[in-house]
Design an enzyme around this catalytic site. Structure first.
Site, PDB file in Angstrom:
ATOM      1  CG  HIS A 124      -1.896   0.977   1.410  1.00  0.00           C
ATOM      2  ND1 HIS A 124      -1.626   2.257   1.848  1.00  0.00           N
ATOM      3  CD2 HIS A 124      -3.238   0.933   1.186  1.00  0.00           C
ATOM      4  CE1 HIS A 124      -2.760   2.947   1.894  1.00  0.00           C
ATOM      5  NE2 HIS A 124      -3.753   2.171   1.494  1.00  0.00           N
ATOM      6  CG  ASP A 201       0.531  -2.378   6.250  1.00  0.00           C
ATOM      7  OD1 ASP A 201      -0.434  -2.389   7.050  1.00  0.00           O
ATOM      8  OD2 ASP A 201       0.492  -1.787   5.157  1.00  0.00           O
ATOM      9  CD  GLN A 204      -6.963  -4.459   3.689  1.00  0.00           C
ATOM     10  OE1 GLN A 204      -7.904  -5.238   3.816  1.00  0.00           O
ATOM     11  NE2 GLN A 204      -7.145  -3.165   3.516  1.00  0.00           N
ATOM     12  CE  LYS A 227      -7.520  -0.222   6.169  1.00  0.00           C
ATOM     13  NZ  LYS A 227      -7.914   0.124   4.804  1.00  0.00           N
ATOM     14  CB  CYS A 365      -3.686   3.385  -1.511  1.00  0.00           C
ATOM     15  SG  CYS A 365      -4.873   4.663  -1.164  1.00  0.00           S
TER      16      CYS A 365
HETATM   17  N1  PMP Z   1      -1.757  -0.721   4.667  1.00  0.00           N
HETATM   18  C1  PMP Z   1      -2.698  -1.431   4.038  1.00  0.00           C
HETATM   19  C2  PMP Z   1      -2.357  -2.808   3.520  1.00  0.00           C
HETATM   20  C3  PMP Z   1      -3.976  -0.903   3.897  1.00  0.00           C
HETATM   21  O1  PMP Z   1      -4.923  -1.610   3.267  1.00  0.00           O
HETATM   22  C4  PMP Z   1      -4.262   0.383   4.416  1.00  0.00           C
HETATM   23  C5  PMP Z   1      -5.639   1.014   4.281  1.00  0.00           C
HETATM   24  N2  PMP Z   1      -6.223   0.859   3.020  1.00  0.00           N
HETATM   25  C6  PMP Z   1      -3.236   1.071   5.065  1.00  0.00           C
HETATM   26  C7  PMP Z   1      -2.015   0.480   5.173  1.00  0.00           C
HETATM   27  C8  PMP Z   1      -3.442   2.444   5.641  1.00  0.00           C
HETATM   28  O2  PMP Z   1      -4.398   2.415   6.640  1.00  0.00           O
HETATM   29  P1  PMP Z   1      -5.010   3.793   7.178  1.00  0.00           P
HETATM   30  O3  PMP Z   1      -5.498   4.546   5.988  1.00  0.00           O
HETATM   31  O4  PMP Z   1      -6.128   3.348   8.069  1.00  0.00           O
HETATM   32  O5  PMP Z   1      -3.932   4.497   7.913  1.00  0.00           O
END
Ligand code: PMP
Length: 409
Positions: A124, A201, A204, A227, A365
């Site tokens: 991401h 990270d 997910q 999430k 993203c």
């Molecule tokens: N890492 C991953 C794999 C994600 O899917 C996301 C959110 N789409 C993030 C990081 C960032 O999370 P946040 O926007 O809640 O900070």
């Protein structure tokens, strides 16, 4: 499948009863953010009605009550990921802030010109950009391990990137664009063989898998509350205590100090050293409520149910002519990314919305992932524990009907 109490769970999520464009809502955008059960909504309301005051500083009853609830939530998070100590649980705004914190504190203190940071091709943006910023600031180099067309990490290539210049490995536990679950045990073992710390990270993975940071032996684990059926604006950075002790603070301010004078300030111990300023008090308590709720259902039950949902959705999707699934890793969480011949993902998203179906269309993203597959965007249906086979049928019928519309026009 029948033993999982999905209808009871659905009844706990008031928003699932909404009608969208006069159709029952089919919410399949869970990888972007999950809906909230009454337990979470009520706990936040309860805080503001009965327990709200600033924490860690008041001697009055309400402040003590709020502090106790806040710290109890920290303990719930500790238990949920099986950290050794609640000092290792740092509350932040979300996964993004957690990764930036690690880059700007651990990274700045330990990474210098010529050093290397290893990530993967499926990250991401929030696990790419903070490292690029750090590389710009320090002269370090970002190395990217590739994947195959199924969306699986090329593990041997990854392992070959590790050397005596590598200072950190930062990898998605599960990809948001593809659903791939990375072989994190192997990744951690390979990195530790070179004494390289590993940040996972978990944004997910956390709602789909039972995570045990001690069993994994990861050095950092980050995720977002929103999430995990919890509030937005709150997240967690887990770090091993010895690493956190040695790291400089992130932001300066109230709550993170021991003493302050104009000549010099000294810092509070863990976890407060990394929690400057008034935190999102009610949201932390709400996250604790989400964890209680999930523990009652059981993460292993959730994982088993969602695996069946994903299997079903994948089989159904494969019946649709002109549909290409993007990401077919052997080990995969409940995400179905796809493209259709001749129909742009944004049109898929808009047309499904007219049927009450919420999916995500875009680059998720993860622009480098889109580039790898040679597509500008994908349509993504992502499942949560409250989704059903019937909803997948509605999705698939919706896709079939929009293909018909496009073929006629
Ligand atoms: N890492 C991953 C794999 C994600 O899917 C996301 C959110 N789409 C993030 C990081 C960032 O999370 P946040 O926007 O809640 O900070």
């Amino acid at each position: 499948l029948t033993s999982f109490p999905v209808e009871l769970i659905r009844a706990d999520f008031p928003i699932l009863a909404e009608k969208i464009r006069n159709k029952p809502l089919v919410y399949l955008d869970n990888a972007a953010s999950c809906q909230k059960p009454n337990a979470v909504i009520d706990s936040i309301s309860h805080v503001y009605r009965h327990e709200y005051a600033n924490i860690h500083r008041g001697v009055h009853t309400l402040s003590v009550r709020a502090t106790d609830k806040f710290e109890a939530a920290r303990e719930k998070v500790r238990g949920f990921i099986n950290a050794a100590s609640s000092k290792e649980i740092i509350f932040v705004r979300g996964a993004t802030e957690a990764i930036n914190l690690i880059a700007q504190t651990y990274g700045k203190a330990n990474i210098k010109a010529g050093d290397e940071i290893v990530i993967t091709a499926m990250e991401h943006h929030s696990n790419i950009v903070p490292w690029q910023m750090l590389c710009e600031q320090t002269g370090a180099v970002l190395k990217v391990a590739s994947m195959n067309i199924q969306g699986e990490l090329l593990y041997n290539e990854f392992a070959s990137l590790l050397n005596n210049k590598t200072r950190l490995v930062a990898v998605a536990h599960m990809s948001n664009a593809l659903g791939t679950i990375n072989p994190v045990e192997l990744i951690i073992a390979a990195a530790h063989a070179h004494n390289i710390p590993v940040m996972l990270d978990g944004a997910q993975a956390i709602p789909h898998l039972a995570v045990d940071v001690q069993a994994l032996d990861c050095d950092f684990y980050v995720f977002s509350g929103h999430k995990l059926y919890g509030p937005s604006g709150i997240g967690v950075m887990y770090g091993k205590q010895a690493l956190l002790e040695a790291m400089p603070p992130y932001q300066g301010g109230g709550d993170m100090i021991k003493t302050v004078s104009f000549e010099k300030s000294t810092y509070a111990g863990l976890p407060h050293k990394f929690e400057a300023g008034t935190p999102s008090i009610a949201d932390v308590i709400g996250l604790g409520a989400a964890i209680d709720y999930l523990n009652e259902i059981g993460m292993a039950n959730i994982a088993a149910y969602e695996a069946e949902l994903l299997d079903y959705a994948t089989q159904q999707a494969k019946q649709i002519k002109g549909l290409r699934i993007i990401g077919e890793a052997g080990d995969k969480g409940a995400i179905l990314s796809f493209v259709l011949d001749r129909i742009h993902p944004h049109d898929i998203g808009t047309m499904l919305d007219s049927l009450g179906i919420a999916i995500r269309a875009g680059h998720h993203c993860a622009m480098p992932v889109m580039e790898f597959y040679g597509v500008p965007a994908t349509a993504r249906a992502s499942f949560a524990m409250y989704n059903t086979r019937q909803e997948i049928d509605v999705l698939m019928n919706g896709i079939e009907s929009l293909i018909d519309v496009f073929e006629l026009s």
